[in-house]
Design a protein around this motif. Sequence first.
Motif, mmCIF file in Angstrom:
data_model
loop_
_atom_site.group_PDB
_atom_site.id
_atom_site.type_symbol
_atom_site.label_atom_id
_atom_site.label_comp_id
_atom_site.label_asym_id
_atom_site.label_seq_id
_atom_site.Cartn_x
_atom_site.Cartn_y
_atom_site.Cartn_z
ATOM 1 N N GLN A 96 -22.345 -15.629 -33.289
ATOM 2 C CA GLN A 96 -21.626 -14.427 -32.855
ATOM 3 C C GLN A 96 -22.057 -13.197 -33.646
ATOM 4 O O GLN A 96 -22.015 -12.082 -33.147
ATOM 5 C CB GLN A 96 -20.123 -14.646 -32.942
ATOM 6 C CG GLN A 96 -19.569 -14.882 -34.332
ATOM 7 C CD GLN A 96 -19.276 -13.605 -35.089
ATOM 8 O OE1 GLN A 96 -19.067 -12.554 -34.490
ATOM 9 N NE2 GLN A 96 -19.268 -13.695 -36.400
ATOM 10 N N THR A 100 -23.364 -10.077 -31.547
ATOM 11 C CA THR A 100 -22.709 -8.779 -31.663
ATOM 12 C C THR A 100 -23.733 -7.664 -31.795
ATOM 13 O O THR A 100 -23.582 -6.588 -31.205
ATOM 14 C CB THR A 100 -21.752 -8.767 -32.867
ATOM 15 O OG1 THR A 100 -20.759 -9.771 -32.684
ATOM 16 C CG2 THR A 100 -21.053 -7.414 -32.997
ATOM 17 N N ALA A 154 -18.249 -12.166 -29.841
ATOM 18 C CA ALA A 154 -19.108 -11.000 -30.027
ATOM 19 C C ALA A 154 -18.637 -9.822 -29.173
ATOM 20 O O ALA A 154 -18.635 -8.672 -29.626
ATOM 21 C CB ALA A 154 -20.556 -11.363 -29.681
ATOM 22 N N ASN A 157 -15.781 -8.357 -30.903
ATOM 23 C CA ASN A 157 -16.226 -7.525 -32.018
ATOM 24 C C ASN A 157 -16.566 -6.119 -31.560
ATOM 25 O O ASN A 157 -16.175 -5.121 -32.173
ATOM 26 C CB ASN A 157 -17.477 -8.149 -32.666
ATOM 27 C CG ASN A 157 -17.178 -9.380 -33.492
ATOM 28 O OD1 ASN A 157 -16.051 -9.596 -33.910
ATOM 29 N ND2 ASN A 157 -18.186 -10.188 -33.703
ATOM 30 N N VAL A 158 -17.333 -6.038 -30.460
ATOM 31 C CA VAL A 158 -17.778 -4.744 -29.966
ATOM 32 C C VAL A 158 -16.592 -3.938 -29.420
ATOM 33 O O VAL A 158 -16.518 -2.721 -29.604
ATOM 34 C CB VAL A 158 -18.872 -4.922 -28.894
ATOM 35 C CG1 VAL A 158 -19.274 -3.585 -28.295
ATOM 36 C CG2 VAL A 158 -20.097 -5.597 -29.510
#
Length: 321
Positions: A96, A100, A154, A157-158
């Motif tokens: 991940q 990301t 991921a 995360n973004v």
Amino acid sequence: MSRRDSALAVLVALIWGTNFVAIRTGLDSMPPLLFLALRFVVVCVPAVFLVRRPGLPWRDLALIGLFTSLGQFALMYLALHLGMPPGLSSLVLQAQVLLTVVIAALWLRERPSLPQRLGVALGGAGLVTIAVGRGLSAPLLPLVVLVLAAVSWAIGNVLTRRAGALTGPGAGLGVTVWSGLVVPVPALALSLAIEGPEAIGAALTHVPWSAVASTAYTAYLSSLLGYGIWNTLLSRHAVAKVTPFAMLVPVFGMAAAALAYGERPTLLEAIGGAVLLAGVAVAVLRPRRSAHVALDVEPAARPSAEPADLVQLAGPSPTVR
């Protein structure tokens, strides 16, 4: 960092690494989606009454929870339920970090640095090697599901990065708790539809101590205590000093799985895991600057419930955890 803070960072890595074994133990007596719903009920109550809601619109919190918590953990629990080894899972989920970087480059137009591009390439080679090793000895489906869990994480995360949720000490814990509110109802609905009311009834009427201990470990130690300590460290120190400790998560995860389940990766899996971890290290770690050069690093924290990941996005962006 002081010795005390370094020891706390190692403790968090130990908690997050052994969390995979705790989850696997709970899945022995609990359907995965039901287990996920119960975990986030315990995570959010009573913490939602004690932790301040972050200054984000509900839509952003819901999207972050949808991908970071619901998507990631539903797929991860399913992968473990299908037979993915917990130790190897703690390593593969590190993908991940690299995913990301890729998604941030495509979505946020954040240009990755040369080390990040090299890290992504190494990580991809490591994943392919692990897939070949798994294909020779076990079904590939659990690995594919786990990689999809890393993709979901991921994206979360973004989304967190885009929402600007990484500001202020303890912000990561607040996002973890409040975004986690979106998990229990959909997870329970999916459990009813997929696992069925009979399986749910049998699991809830015969709850062994191992399932109770596993739920308590994943909710209180991994999610709340782990993130509480981690966010505190990020508020005290530069991100570049804290993030390398996350590299210990798969080390502890694989050691715990070896002790608890006698898990031993195949040669190809071990080689692929080493290459994957090297890719993560290249993407995350930064070369030491001269002692006369001041580093301007903004500490920040990111939510998630699990284990094993630290992402440093390109340019001046804060680190995502």
